[in-house]
Design an enzyme around this catalytic site. Sequence first.
Site, mmCIF file in Angstrom:
data_model
loop_
_atom_site.group_PDB
_atom_site.id
_atom_site.type_symbol
_atom_site.label_atom_id
_atom_site.label_comp_id
_atom_site.label_asym_id
_atom_site.label_seq_id
_atom_site.Cartn_x
_atom_site.Cartn_y
_atom_site.Cartn_z
ATOM 1 N N LEU A 17 24.671 -32.097 -21.569
ATOM 2 C CA LEU A 17 24.370 -31.547 -20.246
ATOM 3 C C LEU A 17 22.892 -31.784 -19.957
ATOM 4 O O LEU A 17 22.054 -31.694 -20.859
ATOM 5 C CB LEU A 17 24.684 -30.045 -20.198
ATOM 6 C CG LEU A 17 26.162 -29.643 -20.333
ATOM 7 C CD1 LEU A 17 26.301 -28.124 -20.359
ATOM 8 C CD2 LEU A 17 26.998 -30.237 -19.215
ATOM 9 N N ASP A 18 22.573 -32.080 -18.711
ATOM 10 C CA ASP A 18 21.190 -32.344 -18.329
ATOM 11 C C ASP A 18 20.317 -31.105 -18.506
ATOM 12 O O ASP A 18 20.815 -29.995 -18.682
ATOM 13 C CB ASP A 18 21.121 -32.804 -16.870
ATOM 14 C CG ASP A 18 21.866 -34.108 -16.647
ATOM 15 O OD1 ASP A 18 21.935 -34.905 -17.584
ATOM 16 O OD2 ASP A 18 22.374 -34.300 -15.525
ATOM 17 N N LEU A 19 19.011 -31.317 -18.401
ATOM 18 C CA LEU A 19 18.026 -30.249 -18.600
ATOM 19 C C LEU A 19 18.349 -29.001 -17.788
ATOM 20 O O LEU A 19 18.339 -27.884 -18.311
ATOM 21 C CB LEU A 19 16.637 -30.766 -18.236
ATOM 22 C CG LEU A 19 15.498 -29.742 -18.252
ATOM 23 C CD1 LEU A 19 15.211 -29.285 -19.677
ATOM 24 C CD2 LEU A 19 14.231 -30.338 -17.622
#
Length: 333
Positions: free
Chosen positions: A158-160
């Site tokens: 999952l992205d930041l």
Amino acid sequence: MTERRETGRSHPAKPGSRPQKTRLGAVKNTPNTSPDKARKPSGHSARTLAEPDWSEGERIAKYLARAGVASRREVERMIEAGDVVVDGVKLTSPAFKVTGRETIKVGRNIVSAPEPTRLWRYHKPSGLISTNHDPEGRRTIFDEFPKSLPRIVTVGRLDLTTEGLLLLTNDGELARALELPKNALERTYRVRAQGTVTDYKIADLAAGMTVDGVDYAPITAVFDRENGANSWLTVTLTEGKKREVRRALEAVNLMVNRLIRINYGPFELGDLRPGAVEEVPPELMLEAVGTMISEANKPLPDAPKRAAPAAKSRLGTRPGSARLGDRKRRPQK
């Protein structure tokens, strides 16, 4: 979203185990390869070992994937980089076979034999990197995990700033199977985006699209409600390409400013608190994804559930115990 990272935690060698001193070598496992022409591995003794007995064992890439080191493809890259050593010999071929009696090292860490497959749900808070190390020094999810967790890999990433459900497992083969687009496991997200949702935009997403040369399969979007300048949607997709939700919605002039994954295949976030980790009971894991698990790694269906310690997230609510949310349960009417 398809890339994953592993913890890199080392495990001690099994007590009483002895290195296997024969049959193993650093030569490529091809019928015409001559041991006399094998290259001497740098940093190790100049010995050349015999061609392995192909009737025993399994390929090193598959073995290390089952042990939770990484996927087969990632293990092959490690071998190519010279990071895998068997009984003191640096490997040059991912087709090399092992039986489990050898001393196998990845980098400086001795790899323990594969254990029965386990699976965890993790509620990733916003602001954490989904890798085991960040060159910029930002905090990663692996900094937050309980130290008692075994070597694990993430199923995708999952992205930041993306929150929500992230699956963890000690079985790299299972992780790869859960990620493969051909298995068409649905990922569902709650999305807050700036902009107005129209039937035309929803139809564009449902038809599939190409954005900056990347093809995206049809995406199902359901409009939930409007909140000022923002709209809330429930979005479902099956590919999980990098930043797929954000890029696809931006292509129809919906700018995502909050993204929460609530489902991954048969598993759901439920009421798992930010930063919390909870293991999926073996019987439910087998029921849901048992066909994706190697027979050699399958746990007993009635194996007791191990208590999962709480992670101490600095960015989310301090986690406590949470009820199982890997399957949708609704009260009987």
